[in-house]
Design a protein around this motif. Structure first.
Motif, PDB file in Angstrom:
ATOM      1  N   UNK A  18     149.367 104.421 104.420  1.00 49.24           N
ATOM      2  CA  UNK A  18     148.713 103.735 103.638  1.00 49.24           C
ATOM      3  C   UNK A  18     148.256 102.264 104.398  1.00 49.24           C
ATOM      4  N   UNK A  19     149.388 101.869 105.081  1.00 45.30           N
ATOM      5  CA  UNK A  19     149.180 100.380 106.001  1.00 45.30           C
ATOM      6  C   UNK A  19     148.354 100.905 107.325  1.00 45.30           C
ATOM      7  N   UNK A  20     148.813 102.064 107.791  1.00 47.61           N
ATOM      8  CA  UNK A  20     148.029 102.181 108.905  1.00 47.61           C
ATOM      9  C   UNK A  20     146.401 102.424 108.643  1.00 47.61           C
ATOM     10  N   UNK A  21     146.185 103.167 107.599  1.00 48.52           N
ATOM     11  CA  UNK A  21     144.813 103.462 107.225  1.00 48.52           C
ATOM     12  C   UNK A  21     144.182 102.222 106.740  1.00 48.52           C
ATOM     13  N   UNK A  39     150.378  94.759 104.041  1.00 41.97           N
ATOM     14  CA  UNK A  39     151.620  95.218 103.158  1.00 41.97           C
ATOM     15  C   UNK A  39     151.782  94.715 101.783  1.00 41.97           C
ATOM     16  N   UNK A  40     151.658  93.239 101.616  1.00 39.57           N
ATOM     17  CA  UNK A  40     151.945  92.560 100.276  1.00 39.57           C
ATOM     18  C   UNK A  40     150.648  93.459  99.278  1.00 39.57           C
ATOM     19  N   UNK A  41     149.362  93.452  99.743  1.00 37.67           N
ATOM     20  CA  UNK A  41     148.264  93.928  99.033  1.00 37.67           C
ATOM     21  C   UNK A  41     148.774  95.210  98.848  1.00 37.67           C
ATOM     22  N   UNK A  42     148.900  96.061  99.440  1.00 38.01           N
ATOM     23  CA  UNK A  42     149.164  97.481  99.086  1.00 38.01           C
ATOM     24  C   UNK A  42     150.371  97.659  98.247  1.00 38.01           C
ATOM     25  N   UNK A  43     151.366  97.018  98.452  1.00 42.26           N
ATOM     26  CA  UNK A  43     152.647  97.092  97.647  1.00 42.26           C
ATOM     27  C   UNK A  43     151.947  96.518  95.930  1.00 42.26           C
ATOM     28  N   UNK A  44     151.261  95.515  95.923  1.00 40.93           N
ATOM     29  CA  UNK A  44     150.702  95.063  94.824  1.00 40.93           C
ATOM     30  C   UNK A  44     149.916  96.186  94.102  1.00 40.93           C
ATOM     31  N   UNK A  61     143.803 111.534 102.328  1.00 41.25           N
ATOM     32  CA  UNK A  61     142.736 110.368 101.960  1.00 41.25           C
ATOM     33  C   UNK A  61     143.326 109.374 100.932  1.00 41.25           C
ATOM     34  N   UNK A  62     142.838 108.328 100.915  1.00 42.36           N
ATOM     35  CA  UNK A  62     143.042 107.396 100.089  1.00 42.36           C
ATOM     36  C   UNK A  62     141.872 106.625  99.434  1.00 42.36           C
ATOM     37  N   UNK A  63     141.932 106.046  98.387  1.00 39.70           N
ATOM     38  CA  UNK A  63     140.899 105.539  97.575  1.00 39.70           C
ATOM     39  C   UNK A  63     141.563 104.275  96.776  1.00 39.70           C
ATOM     40  N   UNK A  64     141.023 103.382  96.774  1.00 39.90           N
ATOM     41  CA  UNK A  64     141.529 102.060  95.886  1.00 39.90           C
ATOM     42  C   UNK A  64     140.396 101.923  94.616  1.00 39.90           C
ATOM     43  N   UNK A  65     141.150 101.216  93.557  1.00 44.19           N
ATOM     44  CA  UNK A  65     140.149 100.741  92.644  1.00 44.19           C
ATOM     45  C   UNK A  65     140.412  99.221  92.377  1.00 44.19           C
ATOM     46  N   UNK A  66     139.675  98.554  91.813  1.00 40.92           N
ATOM     47  CA  UNK A  66     139.617  97.162  91.544  1.00 40.92           C
ATOM     48  C   UNK A  66     138.421  96.555  90.920  1.00 40.92           C
ATOM     49  N   UNK A  67     138.183  95.254  90.846  1.00 51.87           N
ATOM     50  CA  UNK A  67     136.979  94.731  90.281  1.00 51.87           C
ATOM     51  C   UNK A  67     137.072  95.292  88.684  1.00 51.87           C
ATOM     52  N   UNK A  68     138.104  95.419  88.199  1.00 47.50           N
ATOM     53  CA  UNK A  68     138.259  95.642  86.725  1.00 47.50           C
ATOM     54  C   UNK A  68     137.797  95.009  85.672  1.00 47.50           C
ATOM     55  N   UNK A  78     137.727 103.904 100.675  1.00 52.67           N
ATOM     56  CA  UNK A  78     138.050 105.386 100.686  1.00 52.67           C
ATOM     57  C   UNK A  78     137.927 105.675 102.541  1.00 52.67           C
ATOM     58  N   UNK A  79     139.246 106.304 102.618  1.00 54.88           N
ATOM     59  CA  UNK A  79     139.544 106.476 103.953  1.00 54.88           C
ATOM     60  C   UNK A  79     140.111 108.016 104.018  1.00 54.88           C
ATOM     61  N   UNK A  80     139.570 108.850 105.055  1.00 50.10           N
ATOM     62  CA  UNK A  80     140.380 110.171 105.252  1.00 50.10           C
ATOM     63  C   UNK A  80     140.839 110.072 106.514  1.00 50.10           C
ATOM     64  N   UNK A  81     141.972 110.356 106.787  1.00 45.20           N
ATOM     65  CA  UNK A  81     142.484 110.421 108.126  1.00 45.20           C
ATOM     66  C   UNK A  81     141.504 111.155 109.227  1.00 45.20           C
ATOM     67  N   UNK A  82     141.342 110.775 110.531  1.00 43.76           N
ATOM     68  CA  UNK A  82     140.184 111.346 111.201  1.00 43.76           C
ATOM     69  C   UNK A  82     140.566 113.032 111.362  1.00 43.76           C
TER      70      UNK A  82
END
Length: 142
Positions: A18-21, A39-44, A61-68, A78-82
């Motif tokens: 996830x850090x790499x992506x 790294x800190x943001x991902x861990x949190x 693939x990954x996706x984040x949520x926020x702005x709740x 939203x990211x998918x490995x190439x």
């Protein structure tokens, strides 16, 4: 067609990938940040259960949520490995994340996308998103 694998919350053991992506994502959009901040943001966000992945023997693939808000949420990063693009992973993770958010009571789900990337924009339209506007980002330098 839904790809094989499953939708799940990200785990701390997913951090290296996830850090790499996340680094690839922020550099693509010229939003560089120090590695330790990433790294800190991902861990949190993993601890808050705000990051989800599509896992098919390995995360694809990954996706984040926020702005709740009480009625809404934002989907981001939203990211998918190439190597796994154009196989339905992005569509699947966004669909399942929307479903999860709606089942939790969210009535409004939004995201920002690069409209110049027609393939990505089409994924969101196919999932039922509609454009409600655009914005410009202005950088101020001294």
């Amino acid at each position: 067609e839904k790809p094989t694998g499953k939708f799940r919350r990200a785990w701390l053991k997913d951090m290296p990938r996830l850090t790499q992506w996340s680094r690839e994502f922020v550099y693509r959009y010229d939003l560089p940040e120090p590695l330790e901040e990433t790294r800190a943001k991902l861990r949190e966000n993993i601890e808050k259960k705000w990051i989800y992945v599509w896992d098919d023997e390995d995360i694809k693939s990954m996706a984040h949520i926020g702005g709740l808000t009480p009625n809404g949420a934002r989907i981001s990063e939203v990211f998918t490995a190439p190597a796994y693009r154009k196989q339905g992973y992005a569509s699947a993770i966004v669909y399942e994340l929307c479903r999860t958010l709606m089942l939790s009571g969210k009535k409004k789900i939004f995201l920002f996308t690069d409209t110049h990337n027609v393939q990505v924009a089409r994924i969101y339209v196919d999932l039922g998103f509609t454009s409600i506007g655009s914005f410009n980002e202005w950088k101020f330098t001294l």
